[in-house]
Structure formats: structure tokens, C-alpha cells
Scaffold this active site. Sequence first.
Site, PDB file in Angstrom:
ATOM      1  N   SER A  90      46.771 -16.166  -8.441  1.00 18.30           N
ATOM      2  CA  SER A  90      45.461 -16.362  -9.052  1.00 18.30           C
ATOM      3  C   SER A  90      45.119 -17.836  -9.226  1.00 18.30           C
ATOM      4  O   SER A  90      43.982 -18.175  -9.510  1.00 18.30           O
ATOM      5  CB  SER A  90      45.413 -15.665 -10.421  1.00 18.30           C
ATOM      6  OG  SER A  90      46.389 -16.213 -11.281  1.00 18.30           O
TER       7      SER A  90
ATOM      8  N   GLU B 274      39.377 -11.205  -3.896  1.00 18.68           N
ATOM      9  CA  GLU B 274      39.076 -12.484  -3.257  1.00 18.68           C
ATOM     10  C   GLU B 274      40.012 -12.644  -2.053  1.00 18.68           C
ATOM     11  O   GLU B 274      41.231 -12.588  -2.206  1.00 18.68           O
ATOM     12  CB  GLU B 274      39.272 -13.642  -4.241  1.00 18.68           C
ATOM     13  CG  GLU B 274      38.252 -13.645  -5.362  1.00 18.68           C
ATOM     14  CD  GLU B 274      38.502 -14.731  -6.397  1.00 18.68           C
ATOM     15  OE1 GLU B 274      37.517 -15.284  -6.917  1.00 18.68           O
ATOM     16  OE2 GLU B 274      39.680 -15.031  -6.693  1.00 18.68           O
TER      17      GLU B 274
ATOM     18  N   ASN C 136      38.291 -17.631 -11.128  1.00 20.49           N
ATOM     19  CA  ASN C 136      39.022 -18.454 -12.100  1.00 20.49           C
ATOM     20  C   ASN C 136      38.548 -19.903 -12.115  1.00 20.49           C
ATOM     21  O   ASN C 136      38.623 -20.575 -13.147  1.00 20.49           O
ATOM     22  CB  ASN C 136      40.522 -18.383 -11.842  1.00 20.49           C
ATOM     23  CG  ASN C 136      41.120 -17.082 -12.339  1.00 20.49           C
ATOM     24  OD1 ASN C 136      40.542 -16.408 -13.191  1.00 20.49           O
ATOM     25  ND2 ASN C 136      42.265 -16.703 -11.794  1.00 20.49           N
TER      26      ASN C 136
END
Length: 305
Positions: free
Chosen positions: A139, A172, A210
Site C-alpha cells: 500500500s 489499484e 493513500n
Amino acid sequence: MSSTQIARHLSTHLSVIRNVTVIGGGSMGSGIAQVSAAAGNSVNLVDVSEDVLKKSKKSIETGLSRVGKKLFSGDTAKINDFVNSTVTRINFTPDIISSVKESDLVVEAIVENLDAKQKLFKSIDKEAPEKTIFATNTSSLSCHKIAEVLSRKDRFAGLHFFNPVQVMKLVEVISISDTSKSTHDLVFEWSKTLGKVPVNCRDTPGFIVNQLLVPNLVQAILMIERGDATARDVDTAMKLGAGYPMGPIELADYVGLDVIYFILQGWQKEFPNEPRYQIPETLKKLIEQKKLGVKTGEGFYQYKK
């Protein structure tokens, strides 16, 4: 074999992903395994801990039962059949090497640590067949750096799922400079077969969500730190004024303050002069006090365990 030859070979010999190995039996790995099996894939869920695998199986069975109740309107027989048939497509195993031998796709979902991820991929690079695509669920780490140890950089991509995987629709898809078009297209289309909505992103820190979300959470924390507003007022304002389903402080507690802290540490190390990645003192103090949010019963707010 040149990259062009490999691309042609892959397009001929791997036109669809059917056999998936997920490495890491935590919440993310279990979620990826569940949705993969539910979509008809044969799945190996790998973790070195037998206890983790037992918990993973129980979690997956519970998750599938919830899905089954929605699909079959409470028909117990159909729900049980759905759960059992899906779980039988998952092999829960601590054996990494055997698991990757027949895999079309290996998805890594282990601890968010560059050395650990590189060590894992290096150990399986020569064991997996040429057709196998490697993907990371990182992430916050650089996909380019994770792939540095690989000989198959053209068959590597980022597949960032969101927690809880069973519910969140987004994936993603991150290509590095070496990722072949055939690799990208395969994992992109495979994501759709899971009922997900894939989006493309370059290998930029935090990718799309993020990169935008974490600095936003930091600014909310800094507002509280400066005394501009209380946590409750910040959350209420963003829910009612910006249409957020959850306020930024509530979300920080839900995600885990340690997770946010860890992400910021990595970005700050790589970009020491970037003000967006500063770590608020309030966040540091809560981490020191082991108040990590919902999972520990207290963060910015208190929660009943």
C-alpha cells in the site's frame, strides 16, 4: 529470451488466470483468497503459521456465509453449498515453494517491509514457472524497489486491494517500467472477474488513494494538535460539509494509527523535505501509549472491546 519473445510466449500460453497463490494469511491475504476462490479460481493460501491458516479459514468461512445470505436470501442449504464449494477451492498450506509451481499468479500480502518482500520474491523467482506473474499488495512501498531482485520484471505488477477486500470494490493496478502490456492486461482483466473495479496508477508513493488520503488525515490531526477544532468537530464537519461517510479522525482510528505512522515513516525517509509527510507529535504519542485505534480499544476515541 527477449522481452518481445516473452510477451508473445505469454500471450500464447497464459491468456487467463485460473490458478492463484496468495502469500500471507492475514486479513488482506484471506480476503484476496476468498474473492479469488468465489470467482472460480483454484487458490493456494500460504502462511508459515498453522495457527494463522486456521484463523484464515474460519474468517473466510464466516465471510462467505455473509455473502451467501445475501445471494440466496437465507436459504440455508444453498448458503452451505456455496460456502463449502468455495472453501474446497482453497488449499491452506505453509509450503510456499510447492504452491507456486503451478501458479498463473502469485499475490504477495505479507508484512509491509521492503526487505521481507524482496526476500520472499527472490526465494520464489526460480521456483515458479516462466508463465507465472508476480504481484504485490503493498500500500505504500515502491513497486520498482520490490521488483529489483527479480529476473521476471516484465511479469511483475502491483495489485493494491483495499480492506475489507470482500467489500471494497477498488483495486489499484500499478505497472513498473518493465511491466509488459500482456502482464498488465491480464491482471487488470482478472481483477474485473473478482467483481472489482481496477484503476491504473504509476508507481508513485501511496498510489492514488493513500497519496491523497494519508496527507489529508495528517492535516486533520494537525488541526486538533493546534487546537483549531476538536476531533469530534473535525469529523462532524467533514461528514456533513463534505459528504464523507466517515470523518478523517474516525477513519484514522479504523485504519490503525500504527499503519498511518508506518506509511509516513517510509515516505519521510524517502522524501525528507516533503512537508506533506510530516509526522504529528500527537500521532507519535498515541503510538507510544499503544493506543492504535479501534483494534486496541482506544486511539483518538475510545471503543468498547
